[in-house]
Design an enzyme around this catalytic site. Structure first.
Site, PDB file in Angstrom:
ATOM      1  N   LYS A  57      -1.632   7.971   8.820  1.00  0.00           N
ATOM      2  CA  LYS A  57      -1.643   9.343   8.315  1.00  0.00           C
ATOM      3  C   LYS A  57      -1.937  10.389   9.390  1.00  0.00           C
ATOM      4  O   LYS A  57      -1.520  11.553   9.266  1.00  0.00           O
ATOM      5  CB  LYS A  57      -2.664   9.478   7.185  1.00  0.00           C
ATOM      6  CG  LYS A  57      -2.274   8.794   5.883  1.00  0.00           C
ATOM      7  CD  LYS A  57      -1.184   9.561   5.166  1.00  0.00           C
ATOM      8  CE  LYS A  57      -0.976   9.043   3.748  1.00  0.00           C
ATOM      9  NZ  LYS A  57       0.049   9.815   3.026  1.00  0.00           N
ATOM     10  N   SER A  82      -6.518  10.653  -1.429  1.00  0.00           N
ATOM     11  CA  SER A  82      -7.495   9.651  -1.856  1.00  0.00           C
ATOM     12  C   SER A  82      -8.312   9.129  -0.687  1.00  0.00           C
ATOM     13  O   SER A  82      -9.280   8.413  -0.876  1.00  0.00           O
ATOM     14  CB  SER A  82      -6.777   8.471  -2.526  1.00  0.00           C
ATOM     15  OG  SER A  82      -5.957   7.793  -1.589  1.00  0.00           O
ATOM     16  N   GLU A 208       5.609  -1.619  -3.186  1.00  0.00           N
ATOM     17  CA  GLU A 208       4.674  -0.965  -4.095  1.00  0.00           C
ATOM     18  C   GLU A 208       3.831  -2.009  -4.822  1.00  0.00           C
ATOM     19  O   GLU A 208       4.274  -3.141  -5.026  1.00  0.00           O
ATOM     20  CB  GLU A 208       5.425  -0.163  -5.163  1.00  0.00           C
ATOM     21  CG  GLU A 208       6.161   1.058  -4.655  1.00  0.00           C
ATOM     22  CD  GLU A 208       6.781   1.852  -5.798  1.00  0.00           C
ATOM     23  OE1 GLU A 208       6.399   3.019  -5.966  1.00  0.00           O
ATOM     24  OE2 GLU A 208       7.641   1.309  -6.507  1.00  0.00           O
ATOM     25  N   GLY A 212       1.968   0.259  -9.887  1.00  0.00           N
ATOM     26  CA  GLY A 212       2.366   1.598  -9.456  1.00  0.00           C
ATOM     27  C   GLY A 212       3.784   1.627  -8.933  1.00  0.00           C
ATOM     28  O   GLY A 212       4.028   1.989  -7.788  1.00  0.00           O
ATOM     29  N   ASP A 214       6.387   3.556  -9.439  1.00  0.00           N
ATOM     30  CA  ASP A 214       7.099   4.790  -9.756  1.00  0.00           C
ATOM     31  C   ASP A 214       8.348   4.983  -8.895  1.00  0.00           C
ATOM     32  O   ASP A 214       9.377   5.463  -9.382  1.00  0.00           O
ATOM     33  CB  ASP A 214       6.165   5.997  -9.611  1.00  0.00           C
ATOM     34  CG  ASP A 214       5.478   6.053  -8.253  1.00  0.00           C
ATOM     35  OD1 ASP A 214       4.686   5.151  -7.963  1.00  0.00           O
ATOM     36  OD2 ASP A 214       5.737   7.003  -7.484  1.00  0.00           O
ATOM     37  N   SER A 308      -0.122  -0.336   7.371  1.00  0.00           N
ATOM     38  CA  SER A 308      -0.314   1.115   7.400  1.00  0.00           C
ATOM     39  C   SER A 308      -1.745   1.576   7.607  1.00  0.00           C
ATOM     40  O   SER A 308      -1.967   2.727   8.000  1.00  0.00           O
ATOM     41  CB  SER A 308       0.244   1.745   6.118  1.00  0.00           C
ATOM     42  OG  SER A 308      -0.411   1.227   4.977  1.00  0.00           O
TER      43      SER A 308
END
Length: 329
Positions: A57, A82, A208, A212, A214, A308
């Protein structure tokens, strides 16, 4: 008929890489003969758990924050996250001599909250299951004159995240497939943009948690789909819908979505610790989990996986990996 231009291109990712040079870490690529034998492919692990703030990130947060005007920097930055984007924006703000206010769920892991405060940010909490974090952050930003840097829904953030894949491919060359975790979709969007531009035949697999899915549902429907906020140990992927910008990229470039269970994520975290000697958080382990559980089907000869992040405290790591009372999502 005209086609809208993509939000980012390979040139944007390369420009982000130039901006991040000397600021972000060029993270290591790990190999494991044991892993190769288990999955039947040569696996190259891009270890973003060794990135600043412990996750990919920082790449996107700094790329976006460093482009703000002096007036914007003087007023400060806001973000919602989060945990990993929270820390990333907090550190980027500190590096650039400004302040950050971060909207975080009240159930965010303690280690991520403490790290965010440690970088100098102010934290405002919200209820993940009842409040709209974007609305909370935007209201704060409007009240205080702050500039919002979202965790994925921003071209400069997406381009910054894509530098992880760019570095991997520069180091190891052509790959048959690239696996990346999918939350809001910024990492896989940026990675797919770089990878497909360099090697058009590469297979992009987003991963995923089962609870979750989506993005998987959205790709199947051809439009963004909303689901209830998922309950999963992969807190960085506990989102109810993909981003609009990220989905516009991923519907074109992502070839498939693999789903993994929380138990498969736990097993991948244990494997990474015991065999690779690295600590990986649940969201960071989903790509590895997909490989180890056979969720990706037949694999090409060479596979890249973006690990990640590794932001998890010792107590939670022990609970998840079998050393303490079991944690339920």
């Amino acid at each position: 008929m005209t086609t809208a231009s993509p939000p980012i291109t390979l040139d944007d990712v390369r420009d982000a890489a130039a901006r991040l040079k000397g600021v972000a870490h060029r993270t290591p690529v790990l190999r494991s003969r044991t892993l190769d034998a288990l999955v039947g492919s040569e696996v190259l692990l891009k270890c973003e758990n060794f990135q600043r703030v412990g996750a990919f990130k920082f790449r996107g947060a700094y790329n976006a924050a460093s482009r703000l005007t002096p007036a914007q920097l003087a007023r400060g930055i806001a973000a919602y996250s989060s945990g990993n984007h929270a820390q990333a924006v907090a550190l980027a703000a500190r590096e650039l001599g400004t302040t950050a206010v971060i909207v975080m769920p009240d159930d965010a892991p303690r280690s991520k909250r403490e790290a965010t405060r440690g970088y100098g940010a102010e934290i405002v909490t919200y209820d993940r299951y009842g409040d709209d974090r974007v609305a909370v952050a935007e209201a704060l930003a409007a009240e205080r004159g702050l500039t919002v840097i979202p965790p994925y829904e921003h071209p400069h953030v997406m381009a910054g995240q894509g530098t992880a894949a760019l570095e991997l491919l520069e180091e190891v060359g052509e790959l048959g497939a690239l696996l990346a975790p999918v939350g809001g979709g910024g990492l896989v969007a940026g990675s797919a943009t770089a990878a497909k531009a360099l090697y058009g035949g590469i297979r992009i697999v987003g991963v995923e948690p089962e609870a979750g899915d989506d993005t998987r549902r959205s790709l199947a429907a051809g439009r963004r789909v909303e689901i209830p906020v998922p309950r999963t140990i992969a807190d960085g992927q506990a989102l109810h819908t993909p981003g609009e910008l990220t989905f516009s990229v991923n519907r074109r470039l992502v070839d498939e979505i693999a789903l993994v269970s929380d138990d498969e994520i736990r097993a991948a975290m244990r494997f990474a610790f015991e065999r690779l000697r690295i600590v990986v958080e649940p969201s960071g382990a989903t790509g590895l989990a997909a490989l180890l559980s056979g969720r990706t089907g037949a694999l090409p000869e060479r596979v890249g996986v973006i690990v990640s992040g590794g932001n998890i405290d010792a107590e939670r790591f022990a609970r998840l990996c079998g050393g303490g009372p079991r944690e339920e999502a």
